[in-house]
Design a protein around this motif. Structure first.
Motif, PDB file in Angstrom:
ATOM      1  N   CYS A  17     -14.223 -17.812  -3.637  1.00  0.00           N
ATOM      2  CA  CYS A  17     -13.982 -16.900  -2.517  1.00  0.00           C
ATOM      3  C   CYS A  17     -14.902 -15.687  -2.612  1.00  0.00           C
ATOM      4  O   CYS A  17     -15.529 -15.300  -1.634  1.00  0.00           O
ATOM      5  N   LEU A  18     -14.997 -15.102  -3.798  1.00  0.00           N
ATOM      6  CA  LEU A  18     -15.869 -13.937  -3.996  1.00  0.00           C
ATOM      7  C   LEU A  18     -17.317 -14.292  -3.706  1.00  0.00           C
ATOM      8  O   LEU A  18     -18.055 -13.506  -3.104  1.00  0.00           O
ATOM      9  N   THR A  19     -17.728 -15.476  -4.130  1.00  0.00           N
ATOM     10  CA  THR A  19     -19.104 -15.917  -3.892  1.00  0.00           C
ATOM     11  C   THR A  19     -19.371 -16.018  -2.402  1.00  0.00           C
ATOM     12  O   THR A  19     -20.406 -15.559  -1.910  1.00  0.00           O
ATOM     13  N   ARG A  20     -18.413 -16.602  -1.654  1.00  0.00           N
ATOM     14  CA  ARG A  20     -18.580 -16.724  -0.205  1.00  0.00           C
ATOM     15  C   ARG A  20     -18.654 -15.354   0.447  1.00  0.00           C
ATOM     16  O   ARG A  20     -19.490 -15.120   1.313  1.00  0.00           O
ATOM     17  N   ARG A  23     -22.013 -13.781  -0.342  1.00  0.00           N
ATOM     18  CA  ARG A  23     -23.091 -14.407   0.424  1.00  0.00           C
ATOM     19  C   ARG A  23     -23.072 -13.935   1.866  1.00  0.00           C
ATOM     20  O   ARG A  23     -24.124 -13.680   2.451  1.00  0.00           O
ATOM     21  N   SER A  24     -21.891 -13.834   2.459  1.00  0.00           N
ATOM     22  CA  SER A  24     -21.832 -13.424   3.860  1.00  0.00           C
ATOM     23  C   SER A  24     -22.227 -11.955   3.999  1.00  0.00           C
ATOM     24  O   SER A  24     -22.890 -11.570   4.957  1.00  0.00           O
ATOM     25  N   LEU A  25     -21.857 -11.127   3.012  1.00  0.00           N
ATOM     26  CA  LEU A  25     -22.288  -9.726   3.018  1.00  0.00           C
ATOM     27  C   LEU A  25     -23.804  -9.635   2.912  1.00  0.00           C
ATOM     28  O   LEU A  25     -24.436  -8.869   3.636  1.00  0.00           O
ATOM     29  N   ALA A  26     -24.382 -10.418   2.009  1.00  0.00           N
ATOM     30  CA  ALA A  26     -25.837 -10.406   1.834  1.00  0.00           C
ATOM     31  C   ALA A  26     -26.525 -10.847   3.123  1.00  0.00           C
ATOM     32  O   ALA A  26     -27.517 -10.250   3.537  1.00  0.00           O
TER      33      ALA A  26
END
Length: 52
Positions: A17-20, A23-26
Motif C-alpha cells: 500500500c505504501l509503495t502504491r 508511486r502515485s505521489l511521485a
C-alpha cells in the motif's frame, strides 16, 4: 509458527500500500513539475514576443 503468518501478511500488505501511495505521489509530482515547466516556458515565450 502460524501466529507469525498473519503479521507477516499484514506487513507485506501495508508495504504494498505504501509503495502504491509513494508511486502515485511521485507520478503526480512529476506531472505537476512538467505542467509548471510548460506554463513557465509558455509565459516566457509570450513575454518575449510582446517585448521584442
Amino acid at each position: 509458527m502460524n501466529d507469525d503468518q498473519p503479521a507477516d501478511n499484514a506487513t507485506t500488505a501495508s508495504r504494498g500500500c505504501l509503495t502504491r501511495v509513494a508511486r502515485s505521489l511521485a507520478a503526480s509530482t512529476a506531472r505537476g513539475l512538467a505542467a509548471g515547466a510548460g506554463t513557465a516556458t509558455g509565459t516566457w515565450i509570450v513575454w518575449w514576443i510582446i517585448h521584442h
